[in-house]
Design a protein around this motif. Sequence first.
Motif, PDB file in Angstrom:
ATOM      1  N   GLN A  24     -44.065   7.321  34.121  1.00 42.29           N
ATOM      2  CA  GLN A  24     -45.141   7.671  35.187  1.00 42.29           C
ATOM      3  C   GLN A  24     -46.407   6.532  35.265  1.00 42.29           C
ATOM      4  N   GLY A  25     -46.210   5.602  34.546  1.00 44.68           N
ATOM      5  CA  GLY A  25     -47.327   4.622  34.334  1.00 44.68           C
ATOM      6  C   GLY A  25     -48.352   4.942  33.534  1.00 44.68           C
ATOM      7  N   LYS A  26     -48.450   6.141  32.798  1.00 46.59           N
ATOM      8  CA  LYS A  26     -49.378   6.489  31.981  1.00 46.59           C
ATOM      9  C   LYS A  26     -49.324   5.917  30.586  1.00 46.59           C
ATOM     10  N   VAL A  27     -49.467   4.398  30.424  1.00 51.06           N
ATOM     11  CA  VAL A  27     -49.196   3.597  29.488  1.00 51.06           C
ATOM     12  C   VAL A  27     -50.480   3.990  28.279  1.00 51.06           C
ATOM     13  N   GLU A  28     -51.795   4.278  28.653  1.00 52.91           N
ATOM     14  CA  GLU A  28     -52.766   4.818  27.826  1.00 52.91           C
ATOM     15  C   GLU A  28     -52.431   5.848  27.137  1.00 52.91           C
ATOM     16  N   GLU A  29     -52.100   6.839  27.626  1.00 54.81           N
ATOM     17  CA  GLU A  29     -51.792   8.117  27.129  1.00 54.81           C
ATOM     18  C   GLU A  29     -50.440   8.013  26.104  1.00 54.81           C
ATOM     19  N   ALA A  30     -49.542   7.371  26.485  1.00 56.01           N
ATOM     20  CA  ALA A  30     -48.348   7.073  25.698  1.00 56.01           C
ATOM     21  C   ALA A  30     -48.820   6.409  24.510  1.00 56.01           C
ATOM     22  N   GLU A  31     -49.569   5.324  24.575  1.00 59.48           N
ATOM     23  CA  GLU A  31     -50.057   4.790  23.281  1.00 59.48           C
ATOM     24  C   GLU A  31     -50.888   5.493  22.516  1.00 59.48           C
ATOM     25  N   ALA A  32     -51.737   6.371  23.120  1.00 58.78           N
ATOM     26  CA  ALA A  32     -52.479   7.420  22.244  1.00 58.78           C
ATOM     27  C   ALA A  32     -51.397   8.231  21.360  1.00 58.78           C
ATOM     28  N   ILE A  33     -50.494   8.625  21.950  1.00 55.47           N
ATOM     29  CA  ILE A  33     -49.675   9.508  21.284  1.00 55.47           C
ATOM     30  C   ILE A  33     -49.020   8.948  20.008  1.00 55.47           C
ATOM     31  N   VAL A  34     -48.654   7.566  20.239  1.00 52.86           N
ATOM     32  CA  VAL A  34     -47.992   6.748  19.464  1.00 52.86           C
ATOM     33  C   VAL A  34     -48.873   6.391  18.193  1.00 52.86           C
ATOM     34  N   ARG A  35     -50.166   6.215  18.506  1.00 50.16           N
ATOM     35  CA  ARG A  35     -51.270   5.939  17.618  1.00 50.16           C
ATOM     36  C   ARG A  35     -51.501   6.944  16.654  1.00 50.16           C
ATOM     37  N   LYS A  36     -51.696   8.136  17.348  1.00 44.73           N
ATOM     38  CA  LYS A  36     -51.652   9.286  16.355  1.00 44.73           C
ATOM     39  C   LYS A  36     -50.494   9.676  15.458  1.00 44.73           C
ATOM     40  N   ALA A  37     -49.260   9.168  16.081  1.00 42.54           N
ATOM     41  CA  ALA A  37     -48.196   9.356  15.060  1.00 42.54           C
ATOM     42  C   ALA A  37     -48.269   8.344  13.838  1.00 42.54           C
ATOM     43  N   ALA A  38     -48.629   7.138  14.106  1.00 43.53           N
ATOM     44  CA  ALA A  38     -48.933   6.204  13.365  1.00 43.53           C
ATOM     45  C   ALA A  38     -49.943   6.610  12.145  1.00 43.53           C
ATOM     46  N   LYS A  39     -50.959   7.332  12.724  1.00 41.40           N
ATOM     47  CA  LYS A  39     -52.077   7.990  11.474  1.00 41.40           C
ATOM     48  C   LYS A  39     -51.271   9.102  10.699  1.00 41.40           C
ATOM     49  N   TRP A  40     -50.369   9.777  11.401  1.00 38.72           N
ATOM     50  CA  TRP A  40     -49.800  10.780  10.460  1.00 38.72           C
ATOM     51  C   TRP A  40     -48.772   9.916   9.525  1.00 38.72           C
ATOM     52  N   ASN A  41     -48.106   8.992  10.210  1.00 35.86           N
ATOM     53  CA  ASN A  41     -47.266   8.302   9.144  1.00 35.86           C
ATOM     54  C   ASN A  41     -47.762   7.202   8.206  1.00 35.86           C
ATOM     55  N   LYS A  42     -48.951   7.307   8.162  1.00 36.91           N
ATOM     56  CA  LYS A  42     -49.922   6.232   7.782  1.00 36.91           C
ATOM     57  C   LYS A  42     -49.410   4.707   7.629  1.00 36.91           C
ATOM     58  N   VAL A  43     -48.930   4.207   9.102  1.00 35.71           N
ATOM     59  CA  VAL A  43     -48.298   2.864   9.037  1.00 35.71           C
ATOM     60  C   VAL A  43     -49.462   2.114   9.949  1.00 35.71           C
ATOM     61  N   LYS A  44     -49.428   0.953   9.966  1.00 36.64           N
ATOM     62  CA  LYS A  44     -50.316   0.087  10.723  1.00 36.64           C
ATOM     63  C   LYS A  44     -49.711  -0.031  12.239  1.00 36.64           C
ATOM     64  N   VAL A  45     -50.737  -0.128  13.132  1.00 37.64           N
ATOM     65  CA  VAL A  45     -50.188  -0.234  14.448  1.00 37.64           C
ATOM     66  C   VAL A  45     -50.805  -1.552  15.048  1.00 37.64           C
ATOM     67  N   PRO A  46     -49.650  -1.950  15.843  1.00 42.75           N
ATOM     68  CA  PRO A  46     -50.037  -3.358  16.679  1.00 42.75           C
ATOM     69  C   PRO A  46     -51.252  -2.835  17.511  1.00 42.75           C
ATOM     70  N   ASN A  47     -51.958  -4.236  17.920  1.00 47.03           N
ATOM     71  CA  ASN A  47     -53.025  -4.032  18.590  1.00 47.03           C
ATOM     72  C   ASN A  47     -52.408  -3.463  20.201  1.00 47.03           C
ATOM     73  N   ILE A  48     -51.304  -3.879  20.743  1.00 46.85           N
ATOM     74  CA  ILE A  48     -50.768  -3.659  21.904  1.00 46.85           C
ATOM     75  C   ILE A  48     -49.338  -3.115  21.662  1.00 46.85           C
ATOM     76  N   ILE A  80     -47.083  19.832  19.141  1.00 42.28           N
ATOM     77  CA  ILE A  80     -45.856  19.155  19.853  1.00 42.28           C
ATOM     78  C   ILE A  80     -46.484  18.059  20.838  1.00 42.28           C
ATOM     79  N   PRO A  81     -46.266  16.844  21.012  1.00 42.27           N
ATOM     80  CA  PRO A  81     -47.025  16.182  22.001  1.00 42.27           C
ATOM     81  C   PRO A  81     -45.905  15.833  23.496  1.00 42.27           C
ATOM     82  N   GLU A  82     -46.650  15.204  24.128  1.00 44.04           N
ATOM     83  CA  GLU A  82     -45.847  14.814  25.352  1.00 44.04           C
ATOM     84  C   GLU A  82     -44.805  13.680  25.118  1.00 44.04           C
ATOM     85  N   SER A  83     -43.693  13.712  25.669  1.00 42.12           N
ATOM     86  CA  SER A  83     -43.021  12.578  25.671  1.00 42.12           C
ATOM     87  C   SER A  83     -43.350  11.209  26.146  1.00 42.12           C
ATOM     88  N   PRO A  84     -43.538  10.256  25.280  1.00 44.43           N
ATOM     89  CA  PRO A  84     -44.153   9.005  25.372  1.00 44.43           C
ATOM     90  C   PRO A  84     -43.289   8.193  26.574  1.00 44.43           C
TER      91      PRO A  84
END
Length: 428
Positions: free
Chosen positions: A286-310, A276-280
């Motif tokens: 809280q200004g923790k953009v990098e941590e939020a992006e890390a969770i979304v990138r992990k989600a994209a890996k699970w869903n097997k979809v391409k992630v935008p650079n930013i 269970i991840p933290e809420s992005p």
Amino acid sequence: MKDFADSISFLGQWGRFQQVVFFLLCVSLVPNGFGTFILVFLTDVPRHHCVVPGFNLTEDWNTTIIPIEVVNGKQEQSRCSRYRLDVVRNLSAQGFIPGRDVNLTELEQEGCVDGWSYSKDIFQSTLVSEFDLVCSDEWKQPFTATVYFIGVLFGSFFSGQLSDRFGRKPVLFATMAVQTFFSFIQFFSTSWTMFTILLFFNGLGQMSNFVAALVLGAEILTRNVRVLYSSLGSCLGFAIGYMILPLAAYFLRDWKSLMLASSLPGLLYLPLWTFIPESPRWLLSQGKVEEAEAIVRKAAKWNKVKVPNIIFQDYSVSLSALPVVGTPFYNTFLIFCSTTGYYGLSLNTAQLHANPYISCFISAAVEVPAYISSWLILHYLPRRPSIISSLLLGAMPLYLILLVPQSLPNLCIALEMFGKYAFTTTSP
């Protein structure tokens, strides 16, 4: 400016990531349904009467030493008094026969100075039989539930603030730990006072856990899946735990075993921390953009979809988990009405049927179609008239019950369950 849902739209709504979050959060709410209504069984009042010490009384006096009272039109043994034992012993020794030589209505009575004898036809033990919550102490039985709901009230006040300060995920698991710990410690209660103090913290953890799981899922999931989770998924997890409760209580007839059963499953949820991840949304607030992006990138890996650079280059974040209807006062009044009806009927389940296990299961099972109806209403009908109609449908059968003769108990059950269905529909 993109909002959060638009920023992560490339993930889709129902990939592997969303499925895992959805089902694990629903599973985490199963103990809440079990623990919220466990007091239905823990505080049940068994049939009881005064203990009569083993004096040499004649058979006639043994069967009549407990006075007969009329309760709700039925004759039953007095629960809180007996004829004075010293007087009865003398009369028995002299050979007097009650009802023939002695007018029982003229005999002096006394309280249960030697304690009470409790029926074990349904329960081996409850809090009532364990701590003698009867007669002069009978006020403690309903007050036990009051203490629990005071804890629930405090939990609803503080859980949101704590999750805003420390994050949704830490509060979710911390409150699950509180819920598990205090349920387990209650097993060792040596007095009613000790049990109720621990029960307060148990109630605090129960509500805080539910709110944290609800908000976490509503912030991670988006669009239709978000509505599905908030109005149906989380509620069904609660209802499943509620339906498991009477099954467990049927096989565990003493209150300590049932209390232990409510605490041990909490240990099974510790591994969920990994999945269970933290809420992005919260991380972005809280200004923790990098941590939020890390969770979304992990989600994209699970869903097997391409992630935008930013991912979050241009975004706005709203932490409101659920839609708001009308004014704050209007909301508060509606919630008060629906919650009062819901818990009033739910806690009355032991009175529905001679078998409390069947009563509790029926009350729990009614919630499944109610939550499905609520989800459909959110999709296809306007909110305001739907809520008002549900409250009216919940109130009408409760008035009609007063007109039903005692010879039709099944009709009373049907009306009460229809009211429970209607009030439950308004709850999400």
